[in-house]
Design a protein around this motif. Structure first.
Motif, short mmCIF file in Angstrom:
data_model
loop_
_atom_site.label_atom_id
_atom_site.label_comp_id
_atom_site.label_asym_id
_atom_site.label_seq_id
_atom_site.Cartn_x
_atom_site.Cartn_y
_atom_site.Cartn_z
N GLY A 15 4.72 20.96 13.22
CA GLY A 15 3.62 20.01 13.44
C GLY A 15 2.34 20.55 12.85
O GLY A 15 2.26 21.71 12.44
N TYR A 16 1.30 19.71 12.84
CA TYR A 16 0.01 20.15 12.31
C TYR A 16 -1.13 19.38 12.97
O TYR A 16 -0.94 18.31 13.54
N ASP A 17 -2.34 19.97 12.89
CA ASP A 17 -3.50 19.38 13.54
C ASP A 17 -4.27 18.47 12.60
O ASP A 17 -3.79 18.09 11.53
N ALA A 18 -5.51 18.12 12.99
CA ALA A 18 -6.28 17.11 12.26
C ALA A 18 -7.01 17.65 11.04
O ALA A 18 -7.64 16.88 10.31
N ARG A 19 -6.96 18.93 10.79
CA ARG A 19 -7.70 19.51 9.67
C ARG A 19 -7.25 18.92 8.34
O ARG A 19 -6.09 18.55 8.17
N LEU A 20 -8.17 18.87 7.40
CA LEU A 20 -7.91 18.18 6.14
C LEU A 20 -6.78 18.81 5.35
O LEU A 20 -6.01 18.11 4.68
N THR A 21 -6.64 20.14 5.42
CA THR A 21 -5.59 20.81 4.67
C THR A 21 -4.27 20.91 5.44
O THR A 21 -3.25 21.30 4.86
N SER A 22 -4.27 20.57 6.71
CA SER A 22 -3.08 20.81 7.53
C SER A 22 -1.84 20.07 7.07
O SER A 22 -0.75 20.66 7.03
N PRO A 23 -1.91 18.77 6.69
CA PRO A 23 -0.69 18.11 6.22
C PRO A 23 -0.10 18.77 4.97
O PRO A 23 1.12 18.91 4.87
N SER A 24 -0.95 19.19 4.05
CA SER A 24 -0.47 19.82 2.82
C SER A 24 0.12 21.18 3.10
O SER A 24 1.15 21.56 2.51
N TYR A 25 -0.50 21.93 3.99
CA TYR A 25 0.05 23.25 4.33
C TYR A 25 1.38 23.09 5.07
O TYR A 25 2.31 23.88 4.87
N ALA A 26 1.47 22.08 5.93
CA ALA A 26 2.74 21.81 6.61
C ALA A 26 3.84 21.44 5.61
O ALA A 26 5.00 21.81 5.77
N GLU A 27 3.46 20.71 4.56
CA GLU A 27 4.43 20.35 3.53
C GLU A 27 4.96 21.59 2.81
O GLU A 27 6.15 21.69 2.50
N ILE A 28 4.09 22.57 2.54
CA ILE A 28 4.52 23.82 1.92
C ILE A 28 5.51 24.55 2.84
O ILE A 28 6.55 25.05 2.39
N LEU A 29 5.19 24.60 4.12
CA LEU A 29 6.09 25.22 5.09
C LEU A 29 7.43 24.50 5.13
O LEU A 29 8.50 25.13 5.10
N GLN A 30 7.37 23.17 5.18
CA GLN A 30 8.60 22.38 5.26
C GLN A 30 9.50 22.61 4.06
O GLN A 30 10.71 22.85 4.19
N CYS A 53 1.19 14.81 12.51
CA CYS A 53 -0.04 15.24 13.17
C CYS A 53 0.13 15.11 14.68
O CYS A 53 0.46 14.03 15.20
N CYS A 54 -0.08 16.21 15.40
CA CYS A 54 0.17 16.22 16.85
C CYS A 54 -0.68 17.32 17.49
O CYS A 54 -1.33 18.10 16.80
N CYS A 82 2.25 19.21 22.32
CA CYS A 82 3.32 18.31 21.90
C CYS A 82 4.34 19.07 21.06
O CYS A 82 5.55 18.88 21.21
N LEU A 83 3.87 19.92 20.18
CA LEU A 83 4.77 20.77 19.37
C LEU A 83 5.61 21.65 20.28
O LEU A 83 6.83 21.75 20.12
N TYR A 84 4.98 22.28 21.29
CA TYR A 84 5.73 23.12 22.22
C TYR A 84 6.79 22.32 22.96
O TYR A 84 7.91 22.78 23.18
N PHE A 85 6.42 21.11 23.37
CA PHE A 85 7.33 20.25 24.13
C PHE A 85 8.62 20.01 23.36
O PHE A 85 9.73 20.14 23.90
#
Length: 475
Positions: free
Chosen positions: A52-67, A82-83, A87-90
């Motif tokens: 998952g990722y937070d609201a930061r502008l780079t977070s979706p792109s960084y999550a994509e690299i991880l994925q 975005c969560c 929620c991620l822990y859950f």
């Protein structure tokens, strides 16, 4: 292309997570971290990871690299979009306790970071350093970087619904409340508004839409000036209470019906009371920055106080391995973990606020402030950074420990040097970066607070006069 060894930012690998400025936490560094995390998960025979990722502008792109990196290495990835971190822990707990969150929590928009859990436990300092060493090797050997492409924030409704259903099953309000919630433009505000509406509350929402620009200030509710809008709105709307969540939702700060901010240690005492009323003679865990009031109140409620080093990861790990002995834990920073047969054993700011609301709704007291009448307010300083003046923090702490026999106080060395007096305490610690010392003081009166601060300055004055001077001026 071979990259310069000196380019690798080892300093962003901290005691609890990875966090740094965007000019050092670059896409190439994120890719190296992803490779190292893949290796760590595979070493533990983990095959499925929640992301998952937070609201930061780079977070979706960084999550994509991880994925992409995880999948390349054979890991199955469940993408939450975005969560909030809770929620991620859950969902991670539904998949072997394995999850990665792209977030810099309450830091400014110029930062980002990564935190994770493996097989139900948060990453330990040792695991973080393992990732650091492995990531540095991958960084040096990178031949082909994953292209960095700006990604939009995605909110996946099905995951949000399931998490909200869990909260709704757990929380029962005896009467509806009027609540002001401030999301500080983070990723958790959307959950707060939705669950309060489901529970029948009248909701006044402030900054609950995710906005990684954080247009007013960093999403940090522990800074009082960040809560001015919340406090004003609670008074103006004559609400029962208000609360603010940090950027990723694992911390909460609450205010009463008068708009007064409730200090974290007083809120911790209320939560301890709630849990110990049902399960007395159990442990309540707290970090070294909490006031002596916490110890006194836990004993008063029939509980067993247990102090830990600062860091929500240490708090969660201790509680998880306490075999049910620890029913609750909290940190001065605003992390609260319920382990009383309810909650999930991780820090969730929204869940903590809901438990306080539930207790208020079933209490004869009609006012939130009335719940704290028997939990006295303290005179205290916030966590204050003090320059080291090029002295090594470890040497400063050793010296103050050696000098501590000169004053009548109980010494604790769990995390830094803490000195407890009959009516207050002081603590001095090395900051997470090692560049500063942090100090905090607490007492039953303003005059006593100053005396405790002067005691610390006295112990340091001969060898470290500059540090002693700064401690005297700490607010």
């Amino acid at each position: 292309m071979q990259l310069n060894k000196n380019d690798f930012p080892a300093h962003i690998f901290r005691a609890y997570d990875i966090r740094g400025k965007l000019d050092v936490l670059t896409p190439a560094v994120v890719q190296a971290i992803a490779e190292a995390l893949s290796q760590q998960y595979l070493q533990h025979r983990v095959m499925t990871v929640v992301l998952g990722y937070d609201a930061r502008l780079t977070s979706p792109s960084y999550a994509e690299i991880l994925q992409q990196t995880f999948k390349k290495n054979g890991l199955n990835v469940i993408e939450l979009g975005c969560c909030s971190t809770p929620c991620l822990y859950f969902f991670a707990m539904q998949h072997g306790g394995n999850g990665v969150m792209v977030t810099a929590s309450h830091n400014p928009k110029s930062d980002n970071g990564v935190k994770w859990m493996c097989q139900g436990d948060p990453s330990s300092p040792e695991q973080i350093q393992q990732v650091a060493l492995s990531a540095q090797q991958h960084y040096q050997q990178q031949q082909c970087a994953i292209p960095f492409v700006d990604q939009p924030h995605q909110f996946i409704e099905s995951y949000k619904t399931e998490y909200l259903q869990y909260l709704q099953r757990d929380i029962h309000l005896a009467r509806p409340l009027k609540v002001v919630v401030d999301g500080l433009y983070g990723s958790a505000g959307q959950y707060a508004v939705a669950i309060l509406q489901r529970l029948g509350c009248q909701v006044i929402a402030l900054r609950c839409e995710a906005n990684g620009e954080f247009p007013e200030h960093a999403p940090d509710p522990s800074t009082a000036k960040h809560l001015e809008k919340l406090c004003h709105t609670v008074r103006e709307q004559q609400a029962d209470l208000g609360f603010a969540l940090d950027g990723d939702g694992d911390r909460v700060v609450m205010v009463d019906e008068t708009g007064a901010i409730l200090r974290a240690d007083r809120l911790l005492c209320l939560f301890a009371k709630i849990c110990l009323e049902q399960q007395p003679q159990r442990e309540v865990v707290f970090d070294v920055k909490c006031s002596s009031l916490v110890i006194q109140q836990i004993k008063h409620y029939g509980g067993i106080p247990h102090m830990l080093r600062t860091g929500s990861t240490f708090l969660r790990k201790y509680i998880a391995h306490s075999k049910g002995q620890a029913v609750f834990g909290g940190e001065y920073a605003g992390h609260y973990v319920f382990n009383d047969g309810r909650g999930k054993g991780y820090d969730d700011g929204l869940y903590a606020a809901l438990r306080a609301m539930e207790y208020l709704a079933q209490s004869p007291a009609q006012k939130f402030s009335a719940l704290f009448v028997q939990i006295p307010e303290r005179y205290a300083t916030e966590d204050t950074y003090i320059r080291t003046y090029q002295h090594h923090p470890v040497e400063v702490l050793q010296d103050i420990e050696q000098q501590s026999h000169k004053i009548a106080a109980h010494l604790t060395k769990i995390d830094g040097v803490r000195l407890d007096f009959d009516d207050g305490f002081g603590i001095i610690r090395a900051s997470n970066t090692g560049e500063y010392l942090t100090v905090r003081f607490d007492a039953s009166s303003a005059s006593r607070l100053n005396e405790i601060r002067q005691n610390f300055a006295y112990l340091l004055s001969e060898k470290y006069p500059e540090i002693a001077h700064d401690i005297c001026n700490a607010q």
